[in-house]
Design a protein around this motif. Structure first.
Motif, PDB file in Angstrom:
ATOM      1  N   ALA A 170      74.804  39.564  78.776  1.00 12.34           N
ATOM      2  CA  ALA A 170      74.104  40.810  78.425  1.00 12.34           C
ATOM      3  C   ALA A 170      74.890  41.580  77.365  1.00 12.34           C
ATOM      4  CB  ALA A 170      73.907  41.661  79.670  1.00 12.34           C
ATOM      5  N   ILE A 171      76.210  41.648  77.530  1.00 13.65           N
ATOM      6  CA  ILE A 171      77.055  42.344  76.549  1.00 13.65           C
ATOM      7  C   ILE A 171      76.919  41.695  75.180  1.00 13.65           C
ATOM      8  CG2 ILE A 171      79.454  42.831  75.899  1.00 13.65           C
ATOM      9  CD1 ILE A 171      80.047  43.106  78.921  1.00 13.65           C
ATOM     10  N   VAL A 229      66.533  43.207  66.658  1.00 12.08           N
ATOM     11  CA  VAL A 229      66.993  44.175  67.660  1.00 12.08           C
ATOM     12  C   VAL A 229      66.146  44.087  68.927  1.00 12.08           C
ATOM     13  CG1 VAL A 229      67.177  46.636  68.195  1.00 12.08           C
ATOM     14  CG2 VAL A 229      68.011  45.766  66.006  1.00 12.08           C
ATOM     15  N   ALA A 230      64.828  44.035  68.757  1.00 12.08           N
ATOM     16  CA  ALA A 230      63.941  43.962  69.919  1.00 12.08           C
ATOM     17  C   ALA A 230      64.186  42.687  70.726  1.00 12.08           C
ATOM     18  CB  ALA A 230      62.484  44.034  69.462  1.00 12.08           C
ATOM     19  N   ASP A 231      64.375  41.563  70.030  1.00  7.92           N
ATOM     20  CA  ASP A 231      64.601  40.287  70.702  1.00  7.92           C
ATOM     21  C   ASP A 231      65.928  40.281  71.465  1.00  7.92           C
ATOM     22  OD1 ASP A 231      63.976  37.452  71.220  1.00  7.92           O
ATOM     23  OD2 ASP A 231      65.700  37.068  69.921  1.00  7.92           O
ATOM     24  N   GLU A 232      67.007  40.730  70.798  1.00  6.98           N
ATOM     25  CA  GLU A 232      68.316  40.736  71.443  1.00  6.98           C
ATOM     26  C   GLU A 232      68.371  41.728  72.607  1.00  6.98           C
ATOM     27  OE1 GLU A 232      70.642  38.682  71.056  1.00  6.98           O
ATOM     28  OE2 GLU A 232      70.066  37.686  69.195  1.00  6.98           O
ATOM     29  N   LYS A 233      67.700  42.859  72.447  1.00  5.12           N
ATOM     30  CA  LYS A 233      67.674  43.842  73.529  1.00  5.12           C
ATOM     31  C   LYS A 233      66.957  43.276  74.752  1.00  5.12           C
ATOM     32  CE  LYS A 233      66.314  48.587  74.646  1.00  5.12           C
ATOM     33  NZ  LYS A 233      65.617  49.808  74.184  1.00  5.12           N
ATOM     34  N   ALA A 234      65.839  42.591  74.516  1.00  4.40           N
ATOM     35  CA  ALA A 234      65.094  41.989  75.628  1.00  4.40           C
ATOM     36  C   ALA A 234      65.931  40.918  76.332  1.00  4.40           C
ATOM     37  CB  ALA A 234      63.787  41.396  75.110  1.00  4.40           C
ATOM     38  N   LYS A 235      66.617  40.093  75.536  1.00  4.39           N
ATOM     39  CA  LYS A 235      67.479  39.054  76.127  1.00  4.39           C
ATOM     40  C   LYS A 235      68.628  39.685  76.921  1.00  4.39           C
ATOM     41  CE  LYS A 235      66.540  35.464  72.663  1.00  4.39           C
ATOM     42  NZ  LYS A 235      67.100  34.681  71.530  1.00  4.39           N
ATOM     43  N   ALA A 247      72.402  43.143  68.990  1.00  2.00           N
ATOM     44  CA  ALA A 247      71.367  44.125  68.659  1.00  2.00           C
ATOM     45  C   ALA A 247      71.962  45.336  67.948  1.00  2.00           C
ATOM     46  CB  ALA A 247      70.648  44.563  69.937  1.00  2.00           C
ATOM     47  N   ILE A 248      73.127  45.792  68.412  1.00  2.01           N
ATOM     48  CA  ILE A 248      73.797  46.935  67.770  1.00  2.01           C
ATOM     49  C   ILE A 248      74.177  46.595  66.332  1.00  2.01           C
ATOM     50  CG2 ILE A 248      75.925  48.307  67.804  1.00  2.01           C
ATOM     51  CD1 ILE A 248      75.755  48.203  70.903  1.00  2.01           C
TER      52      ILE A 248
END
Length: 400
Positions: free
Chosen positions: A165-166, A146-152, A172-173
């Motif tokens: 971004a979507i 989640v942290a990695d995908e959110k940062a990307k 992450a969701i």
């Protein structure tokens, strides 16, 4: 403009017992005691800088307590009886029990029940639940994913690569469990971020669904209401957008940006054809009602010709003055036609169209069709009104 202003206006318009006892002297008594008839209520709302939309929205906050019902005093009744007036005492009208017996309440009901064939007035839309995307069985490393995908996703958003971004926010969701410890909750921020990205690619419906999920997960987080308001505004659901911004303002009253969003959305609402139609009708209502009741024919149609443009006449007077323009003026003609006469007149106009003299299309430019008019008019407890008014090109358009 505030609910407190409306509360004071209702008190000024409230009829007293004298109005009930002397119905033939209503106008005189209202002047004597400061009561306001419908025309003065409409003018007062403009003076208080209300539009029809803001009046409808804020009136729900006005609470007027019902007057207490007078008690029957037996000793006093006996005294009156000795003077032969017991029956009169028992039948004398008391103060009205209804708290919604003023012109302000009646105006609210009339505008709330207004139906227009074109353009459709704003209405509540059915809210469909968004499908669940969170992981029902998250992996052991879900926090890292989640942290990695959110940062990307955030990096892609900064680079204005909103599609990417979507995709990252979605991953992450889908990696997140719905139920986690309070300090690990990130779902609402992920939905908020994806909502913002979806707005950038004009996926307003999807952005709205994400914003609703964000507010549902974190109802005390102000930014969720900002996402909700901006999504609704992009969908031109301005009334609901304003309500969302007001909800955010209540959570963050020191933030002046909320008021800017409310004002911006209010101006967009007032510029919409639907709001202009309702504003125009609110201004004409006193004359519409007076003409309708004089005719006393529920099968008839009140036909109004307005020699002016909707853009000008459908604007609030106070808004035009604030913008440095004078209140719009126009010659207005009223005619009451019986059903057969109205339909015959409409048919003749459609056969020999003259757009500069009378309307043969609606506000969206669609041809008027007699079957559509017949199906829409002549409802029980409704007054049928046909308004011809000019569009920006000077051609007459119909409001039904």
């Amino acid at each position: 403009m505030s609910a407190a202003d409306l509360h004071r206006l209702v008190h000024r318009a409230t009829p007293r017992v004298e109005d009930v006892r002397a119905p033939d002297r209503t106008d005189f008594i209202r002047r004597e005691h400061g009561h306001l008839p419908l025309r003065e209520v409409v003018d007062a709302l403009d003076a208080l800088e209300f539009s029809s939309a803001s009046f409808l929205r804020q009136f729900s906050e006005v609470k007027i307590e019902k007057p207490a019902k007078p008690e029957f005093n037996e000793a006093e009744a006996c005294v009156l009886s000795e003077k032969g007036r017991l029956e009169r005492y028992a039948t004398t009208p008391a103060a009205p029990e209804k708290s919604d017996d003023t012109c302000v309440h009646q105006l609210h009901r009339l505008l709330e029940d207004l139906r227009v064939l074109c353009p459709c007035l704003p209405s509540d839309k059915k809210q469909e639940a968004a499908p669940q995307e969170e992981a029902s069985s998250p992996t052991s490393d879900w926090k890292e994913v989640v942290a990695d995908e959110k940062a990307k996703g955030s990096d892609a958003f900064k680079q204005k690569d909103f599609r990417r971004a979507i995709d990252h926010y979605t991953r992450a969701i889908r990696a997140s469990p719905k139920e986690v410890e309070e300090e690990l909750k990130t779902l609402h921020t992920l939905y908020s971020n994806r909502s913002a990205a979806r707005l950038q690619v004009e996926e307003a419906e999807a952005a709205l669904a994400d914003a609703r999920l964000c507010v549902q997960l974190a109802p005390s987080w102000p930014k969720g209401y900002f996402r909700l308001g901006t999504s609704l505004r992009q969908l031109q659901r301005f009334d609901e957008a304003i309500e969302a911004f007001i909800a955010g303002r209540s959570l963050e009253p020191e933030n002046k940006d909320w008021e800017k969003e409310v004002e911006k959305t209010q101006q967009m609402l007032e510029a919409s054809p639907a709001a202009q139609v309702r504003q125009l009708i609110m201004q004409l209502l006193p004359d519409i009602l007076a003409t309708w009741f004089r005719a006393a024919d529920p099968e008839g149609v009140l036909q109004i010709q307005v020699n002016g443009r909707l853009r000008d006449l459908g604007a609030c007077k106070w808004r035009r003055l604030r913008d440095g323009a004078q209140p719009a003026k126009a010659q207005i003609r009223y005619a009451f036609l019986h059903k057969k006469g109205y339909l015959a007149n409409l048919a003749a106009n459609l056969q020999s169209p003259s757009p500069e003299a009378y309307a043969v299309t609606d506000l969206e430019g669609k041809p008027i069709k007699i079957p559509d008019v017949s199906a829409f008019f002549w409802k029980t407890d409704f007054a049928s009104v046909h308004i011809d008014i000019k569009d920006d090109d000077g051609a007459m358009k119909a409001i039904l």
